[in-house]
Design a protein around this motif. Structure first.
Motif, PDB file in Angstrom:
ATOM      1  N   LYS A  99       0.859  -1.182   0.000  1.00 31.63           N
ATOM      2  CA  LYS A  99       0.000   0.000   0.000  1.00 31.63           C
ATOM      3  C   LYS A  99       0.892   1.227   0.000  1.00 31.63           C
ATOM      4  N   PRO A 100       0.445   2.286  -0.677  1.00 28.46           N
ATOM      5  CA  PRO A 100       1.282   3.484  -0.765  1.00 28.46           C
ATOM      6  C   PRO A 100       1.097   4.438   0.404  1.00 28.46           C
ATOM      7  N   GLY A 101       2.116   5.200   0.637  1.00 29.69           N
ATOM      8  CA  GLY A 101       2.107   6.340   1.538  1.00 29.69           C
ATOM      9  C   GLY A 101       2.972   7.399   0.887  1.00 29.69           C
ATOM     10  N   ASN A 102       3.031   8.578   1.460  1.00 29.90           N
ATOM     11  CA  ASN A 102       3.783   9.671   0.857  1.00 29.90           C
ATOM     12  C   ASN A 102       5.220   9.259   0.541  1.00 29.90           C
ATOM     13  N   ALA A 103       5.967   8.899   1.542  1.00 33.12           N
ATOM     14  CA  ALA A 103       7.324   8.374   1.357  1.00 33.12           C
ATOM     15  C   ALA A 103       7.428   7.036   2.085  1.00 33.12           C
ATOM     16  N   CYS A 104       6.287   6.357   2.186  1.00 34.79           N
ATOM     17  CA  CYS A 104       6.202   5.089   2.907  1.00 34.79           C
ATOM     18  C   CYS A 104       5.644   3.998   2.010  1.00 34.79           C
ATOM     19  N   LEU A 105       6.200   2.835   2.163  1.00 36.70           N
ATOM     20  CA  LEU A 105       5.721   1.638   1.487  1.00 36.70           C
ATOM     21  C   LEU A 105       5.219   0.715   2.589  1.00 36.70           C
ATOM     22  N   TYR A 106       3.926   0.402   2.576  1.00 38.85           N
ATOM     23  CA  TYR A 106       3.321  -0.430   3.616  1.00 38.85           C
ATOM     24  C   TYR A 106       3.248  -1.876   3.132  1.00 38.85           C
ATOM     25  N   LEU A 107       3.836  -2.785   3.898  1.00 37.12           N
ATOM     26  CA  LEU A 107       3.861  -4.207   3.568  1.00 37.12           C
ATOM     27  C   LEU A 107       3.232  -4.991   4.709  1.00 37.12           C
ATOM     28  N   ARG A 108       2.484  -6.033   4.373  1.00 41.28           N
ATOM     29  CA  ARG A 108       1.898  -6.882   5.416  1.00 41.28           C
ATOM     30  C   ARG A 108       2.905  -7.919   5.913  1.00 41.28           C
ATOM     31  N   ARG A 109       3.549  -8.612   4.967  1.00 41.16           N
ATOM     32  CA  ARG A 109       4.497  -9.671   5.312  1.00 41.16           C
ATOM     33  C   ARG A 109       5.614  -9.698   4.280  1.00 41.16           C
ATOM     34  N   LEU A 110       6.833  -9.890   4.726  1.00 43.81           N
ATOM     35  CA  LEU A 110       7.949  -9.961   3.784  1.00 43.81           C
ATOM     36  C   LEU A 110       7.866 -11.183   2.887  1.00 43.81           C
ATOM     37  N   ASP A 111       7.305 -12.279   3.393  1.00 41.99           N
ATOM     38  CA  ASP A 111       7.191 -13.480   2.566  1.00 41.99           C
ATOM     39  C   ASP A 111       6.293 -13.266   1.346  1.00 41.99           C
ATOM     40  N   ASP A 112       5.468 -12.223   1.381  1.00 35.63           N
ATOM     41  CA  ASP A 112       4.541 -11.960   0.272  1.00 35.63           C
ATOM     42  C   ASP A 112       5.142 -11.083  -0.817  1.00 35.63           C
ATOM     43  N   VAL A 113       6.336 -10.528  -0.585  1.00 38.72           N
ATOM     44  CA  VAL A 113       6.928  -9.626  -1.575  1.00 38.72           C
ATOM     45  C   VAL A 113       8.210 -10.204  -2.144  1.00 38.72           C
ATOM     46  N   ASP A 114       8.593  -9.711  -3.309  1.00 35.52           N
ATOM     47  CA  ASP A 114       9.813 -10.115  -3.983  1.00 35.52           C
ATOM     48  C   ASP A 114      10.983  -9.383  -3.318  1.00 35.52           C
ATOM     49  N   GLU A 115      11.812 -10.113  -2.596  1.00 34.53           N
ATOM     50  CA  GLU A 115      12.904  -9.486  -1.847  1.00 34.53           C
ATOM     51  C   GLU A 115      13.899  -8.781  -2.762  1.00 34.53           C
ATOM     52  N   GLU A 116      14.139  -9.317  -3.942  1.00 33.42           N
ATOM     53  CA  GLU A 116      15.073  -8.681  -4.880  1.00 33.42           C
ATOM     54  C   GLU A 116      14.572  -7.288  -5.268  1.00 33.42           C
ATOM     55  N   ILE A 117      13.291  -7.168  -5.511  1.00 34.04           N
ATOM     56  CA  ILE A 117      12.723  -5.862  -5.864  1.00 34.04           C
ATOM     57  C   ILE A 117      12.750  -4.933  -4.653  1.00 34.04           C
ATOM     58  N   LEU A 118      12.442  -5.442  -3.477  1.00 34.04           N
ATOM     59  CA  LEU A 118      12.506  -4.625  -2.274  1.00 34.04           C
ATOM     60  C   LEU A 118      13.927  -4.106  -2.064  1.00 34.04           C
ATOM     61  N   ARG A 119      14.909  -4.959  -2.240  1.00 35.79           N
ATOM     62  CA  ARG A 119      16.302  -4.534  -2.118  1.00 35.79           C
ATOM     63  C   ARG A 119      16.636  -3.447  -3.142  1.00 35.79           C
ATOM     64  N   PHE A 120      16.148  -3.620  -4.370  1.00 36.60           N
ATOM     65  CA  PHE A 120      16.376  -2.598  -5.395  1.00 36.60           C
ATOM     66  C   PHE A 120      15.792  -1.259  -4.958  1.00 36.60           C
ATOM     67  N   LEU A 121      14.548  -1.270  -4.474  1.00 31.66           N
ATOM     68  CA  LEU A 121      13.883  -0.032  -4.068  1.00 31.66           C
ATOM     69  C   LEU A 121      14.659   0.672  -2.951  1.00 31.66           C
TER      70      LEU A 121
END
Length: 135
Positions: A99-121
């Motif tokens: 979910k978006p925020g102004n300068a925040c990225l809201y995540l429920r669980r890390l297992d649900d996201v692509d860690e490589e993309i999170l690392r890139f961001l």
């Protein structure tokens, strides 16, 4: 917001939800790896890595963590450079649920996201911040 003397490990140990607590520990490893910095508590609930000094055109200035997150009750909050949604639409489309925020990225669980993309961001956000606010 200022760094505090609170130990981030103690703060994480006090997170009630076991999944959120494990995700916070994992995010510490990710952000430590990306930034090369050790975690420091900023205020009562933000775990930051590195820092930079900003000065706005208005004259307002201060310090902020280069990379940061907070294990809140409902979400993990990852702090990124402002405008990240416009800057990274392709990556965000492949990240997983967020979910978006102004300068925040809201995540429920890390297992649900692509860690490589999170690392890139996180990496790109840090690189852009370092370029905009060189020490």
């Amino acid at each position: 917001m200022q760094p505090t003397d609170v130990d981030p490990r103690e703060f994480i140990a006090g997170v009630e939800n076991a999944t959120r607590r494990a995700d916070a520990a994992r995010l510490v490893d990710i952000m430590r790896d990306v930034t090369g910095e050790e975690p420091v508590m900023w205020g009562p609930s933000i775990i930051g890595f590195g820092s930079y000094h900003y000065v706005y055109e208005s004259g307002r200035e201060g310090d902020a963590p280069l990379a940061a997150f907070s294990p809140r009750k409902a979400n993990l909050v990852v702090y990124l450079i402002g405008g990240y949604q416009e800057r990274y639409p392709e990556q965000l489309a492949r990240l997983g649920p967020w979910k978006p925020g102004n300068a925040c990225l809201y995540l429920r669980r890390l297992d649900d996201v692509d860690e490589e993309i999170l690392r890139f961001l996180i990496t790109d956000s840090c690189d852009l911040t370092r370029a905009e606010y060189p020490s």
